[in-house]
Enzyme design. Sequence first.
Site, mmCIF file in Angstrom:
data_model
loop_
_atom_site.group_PDB
_atom_site.id
_atom_site.type_symbol
_atom_site.label_atom_id
_atom_site.label_comp_id
_atom_site.label_asym_id
_atom_site.label_seq_id
_atom_site.Cartn_x
_atom_site.Cartn_y
_atom_site.Cartn_z
ATOM 1 C CG ASN A 299 101.745 19.332 60.798
ATOM 2 O OD1 ASN A 299 102.004 18.703 62.159
ATOM 3 N ND2 ASN A 299 102.599 20.000 60.319
ATOM 4 N NE ARG B 241 104.738 22.082 65.900
ATOM 5 C CZ ARG B 241 105.725 23.162 66.648
ATOM 6 N NH1 ARG B 241 106.428 22.417 66.031
ATOM 7 N NH2 ARG B 241 105.721 23.571 66.865
ATOM 8 C CB CYS B 242 99.105 21.722 60.968
ATOM 9 S SG CYS B 242 97.437 22.400 59.508
ATOM 10 N NE ARG B 243 93.538 28.398 62.905
ATOM 11 C CZ ARG B 243 92.741 29.114 62.287
ATOM 12 N NH1 ARG B 243 91.896 28.018 62.331
ATOM 13 N NH2 ARG B 243 93.444 29.526 61.591
#
Length: 115
Positions: A8, A10-12
């Site tokens: 994903n 958007r996931c760090r």
Amino acid sequence: MSTQIYHNPRCRKSREALKLLEENNIDFEIIKYLDEVPSELELKALLKMLNLQPIELVRKNEKIWKESYKGKTLSDADVIKAMHEYPKLIERPILVHNSKAVVGRPPEKILDLIA
């Protein structure tokens, strides 16, 4: 040898795992699981490779989980169906390598699998 990362952007933690793969010159395929949602059958196969129960792969702090599922008695099939319908619920990142898998939390766990 095939290596895949369920990612994903958007996931760090997911981005960190991707960076680790790149830094270690690992060839891999990115599966953006929010766009290419795994089927219930694929989720079952992932769970088997991860050696996890379905509930252990759920992100329990997601709004949809808290509003629709938390506190309910759910079968494994119910949980898998929820993850398929709402892929945001799937813990990430997941690295699959040679028929084994690991959740990359912390991201360094992926290196143990590919070492």
